[in-house]
Design a protein around this motif. Structure first.
Motif, PDB file in Angstrom:
ATOM      1  N   GLU A   1       0.827  -1.207   0.000  1.00  0.00           N
ATOM      2  CA  GLU A   1       0.000   0.000   0.000  1.00  0.00           C
ATOM      3  C   GLU A   1       0.864   1.261   0.000  1.00  0.00           C
ATOM      4  O   GLU A   1       0.559   2.244  -0.674  1.00  0.00           O
ATOM      5  CB  GLU A   1      -0.919  -0.005   1.206  1.00  0.00           C
ATOM      6  CG  GLU A   1      -1.854   1.196   1.256  1.00  0.00           C
ATOM      7  CD  GLU A   1      -2.749   1.162   2.491  1.00  0.00           C
ATOM      8  OE1 GLU A   1      -3.257   2.232   2.855  1.00  0.00           O
ATOM      9  OE2 GLU A   1      -2.904   0.084   3.083  1.00  0.00           O
TER      10      GLU A   1
ATOM     11  N   GLU B   1       2.305   2.281  -3.433  1.00  0.00           N
ATOM     12  CA  GLU B   1       1.346   2.788  -4.405  1.00  0.00           C
ATOM     13  C   GLU B   1       1.016   4.256  -4.188  1.00  0.00           C
ATOM     14  O   GLU B   1       0.167   4.810  -4.867  1.00  0.00           O
ATOM     15  CB  GLU B   1       0.055   1.959  -4.344  1.00  0.00           C
ATOM     16  CG  GLU B   1       0.263   0.539  -4.791  1.00  0.00           C
ATOM     17  CD  GLU B   1      -0.980  -0.311  -4.608  1.00  0.00           C
ATOM     18  OE1 GLU B   1      -2.026   0.242  -4.169  1.00  0.00           O
ATOM     19  OE2 GLU B   1      -0.904  -1.519  -4.880  1.00  0.00           O
TER      20      GLU B   1
ATOM     21  N   HIS C   1       1.028   8.175  -4.484  1.00  0.00           N
ATOM     22  CA  HIS C   1       1.412   9.124  -5.543  1.00  0.00           C
ATOM     23  C   HIS C   1       1.192  10.521  -5.055  1.00  0.00           C
ATOM     24  O   HIS C   1       0.262  10.923  -4.528  1.00  0.00           O
ATOM     25  CB  HIS C   1       0.609   8.905  -6.809  1.00  0.00           C
ATOM     26  CG  HIS C   1       0.938   7.606  -7.465  1.00  0.00           C
ATOM     27  ND1 HIS C   1       2.128   7.383  -8.099  1.00  0.00           N
ATOM     28  CD2 HIS C   1       0.247   6.447  -7.553  1.00  0.00           C
ATOM     29  CE1 HIS C   1       2.131   6.154  -8.572  1.00  0.00           C
ATOM     30  NE2 HIS C   1       1.003   5.565  -8.256  1.00  0.00           N
TER      31      HIS C   1
END
Length: 105
Positions: free
Chosen positions: A100, A103, A105
């Protein structure tokens, strides 16, 4: 020494403050890397101003000693950092939220 003192204030406070005032500039890696380089240069100048006025005297000097000691310190830091990073993984492998966090951004 006064000119170096003014440059020191700009490198350590004014430039980072003004550049990082906006939120969008803090999200750009190139801007952050440039500000980090400016602050590192400012910290070097700060240490130089703490040590050398008492040693050198009236006027600042830059020579092979200053350059050599700076490069030696950077090299020593790099060797210690490489030895520490070799001993442990840079990514926490046992972290249950690793996927998690990668990922983001």
């Amino acid at each position: 020494w006064f000119a170096l003192f003014i440059i020191n204030i700009f490198l350590n406070w004014v430039i980072p403050f003004l550049v990082l005032l906006r939120r969008d500039t803090k999200r750009q890696r190139q801007t952050m890397a440039l500000v980090a380089a400016v602050v590192l240069l400012g910290r070097w100048l700060d240490v130089y101003l703490m040590v050398f006025p008492g040693v050198v005297g009236e006027a600042p000097t830059f020579g092979l000693w200053e350059i050599g000691l700076t490069l030696g310190g950077i090299g020593s830091f790099g060797l210690v950092l490489a030895a520490v990073l070799k001993g442990a993984p840079a990514v926490p492998m046992a972290d249950p939220e690793l996927v998690e966090s990668l990922e983001y951004h």
